[in-house]
Design an enzyme around this catalytic site. Structure first.
Site, PDB file in Angstrom:
ATOM      1  N   CYS A  14      21.895  23.489 -29.620  1.00 49.96           N
ATOM      2  CA  CYS A  14      20.924  22.535 -30.156  1.00 49.96           C
ATOM      3  C   CYS A  14      20.085  23.123 -31.285  1.00 49.96           C
ATOM      4  CB  CYS A  14      19.999  22.052 -29.045  1.00 49.96           C
ATOM      5  SG  CYS A  14      18.745  20.883 -29.629  1.00 49.96           S
ATOM      6  N   LYS A  41      23.262  16.679 -16.533  1.00 52.76           N
ATOM      7  CA  LYS A  41      21.841  16.993 -16.521  1.00 52.76           C
ATOM      8  C   LYS A  41      21.299  17.056 -15.087  1.00 52.76           C
ATOM      9  CE  LYS A  41      21.394  14.567 -20.912  1.00 52.76           C
ATOM     10  NZ  LYS A  41      20.882  13.363 -21.625  1.00 52.76           N
ATOM     11  N   VAL A  54      16.742  18.168 -25.023  1.00 47.33           N
ATOM     12  CA  VAL A  54      16.085  19.446 -25.254  1.00 47.33           C
ATOM     13  C   VAL A  54      15.660  19.486 -26.715  1.00 47.33           C
ATOM     14  CG1 VAL A  54      17.307  20.704 -23.455  1.00 47.33           C
ATOM     15  CG2 VAL A  54      18.359  20.513 -25.708  1.00 47.33           C
ATOM     16  N   GLU A  71      10.139  17.123 -27.522  1.00 47.29           N
ATOM     17  CA  GLU A  71      10.265  16.936 -28.968  1.00 47.29           C
ATOM     18  C   GLU A  71       9.879  18.232 -29.706  1.00 47.29           C
ATOM     19  OE1 GLU A  71      11.539  14.243 -30.958  1.00 47.29           O
ATOM     20  OE2 GLU A  71      12.320  13.876 -28.953  1.00 47.29           O
ATOM     21  N   SER A  72      10.795  18.719 -30.538  1.00 45.12           N
ATOM     22  CA  SER A  72      10.603  20.011 -31.197  1.00 45.12           C
ATOM     23  C   SER A  72       9.385  20.028 -32.114  1.00 45.12           C
ATOM     24  CB  SER A  72      11.852  20.384 -31.994  1.00 45.12           C
ATOM     25  OG  SER A  72      12.114  19.442 -33.022  1.00 45.12           O
TER      26      SER A  72
END
Length: 227
Positions: A14, A41, A54, A71-72
């Site tokens: 990711c 999951k 992720v 949320e990055s």
């Protein structure tokens, strides 16, 4: 400085996880990684990930209670606000806002990149390839003398684009895409980010092997181009 213990819930491929990992490493923040299989999951993951995606940053506080951030972009902003180390956002509000815009632009490139790497025919592949070229031309026009996006200081924009370029390290080893041929500033930026320690440490050593498996599982056209 926060004494909270941090766990980055991750997937090996990711790029959004990599953003958060790079930010943590750049700031010198200790953290643990916990990997999940997104094709199966686990319940504990679904319970704390509203979107089922992720990265997650699990923050264990001094009283042993935990909070999960998702949320990055949110995770990186939290790290910027709470952790010591070099700032990864510009101090000037206007410049900071522009950086946030280019972070979103980097996310849009990832959307096109997904179509490029999973293309199963020549037409889709070439269409996505051209879209990527056009977007990187916009980036080329924005870049200055470097070595990073905004000059001498590494920023969150760099953390966003480094995982994008990492894909092409694998793709170009399969068959040259030619996407960066007429983009000298982007090419130099890409090389600089590839050598950054935080970027190297954001993935496991088997990243390229895992990405190859992904391409094979998706019957990727670029594998066929390699013969």
């Amino acid at each position: 400085m926060s004494d909270n213990k941090l766990t980055l819930v991750s997937h090996h491929l990711c790029p959004y996880v990599q953003r958060a990992a790079i930010a943590l490493i750049e700031k010198g923040v200790p953290f643990e990684r916990r990997y999940v299989d997104l094709s199966a999951k686990p319940d504990w993951f679904l319970a704390i990930s509203p979107l089922g995606k992720v990265p997650l940053l699990v923050v264990r506080q001094g009283d042993e209670t935990e909070a999960a951030l998702f949320e990055s972009a949110v995770i990186c902003e939290y790290l910027e606000e709470t952790q010591p180390g070099v700032p990864l956002h510009p101090a000037d509000p206007l410049t900071r806002a522009r950086h946030r815009g280019w972070i979103e632009f980097g996310s849009s490139i990832l959307s096109d990149l997904w179509g490029f790497e999973t293309a199963k025919d020549a037409i889709t592949y070439q269409t996505k390839r051209q879209m990527l070229i056009e977007k990187f031309r916009r980036v080329e026009a924005e870049l200055g003398a470097g070595p990073f996006f905004a000059g001498p200081a590494f920023s969150l924009v760099d953390a966003v684009f480094a995982p994008v370029f990492r894909y092409f390290d694998v793709f170009d080893a399969i068959t040259p895409s030619g996407i960066f041929e007429d983009l000298p500033r982007v090419t130099e930026w890409r090389k600089t980010l590839a050598g950054r320690q935080s970027v190297k440490e954001a993935v496991m050593e088997d990243y390229a092997d895992r990405l190859m498996v992904f391409l094979k599982n998706h019957d990727a056209w670029l594998l066929k181009l390699a013969g």
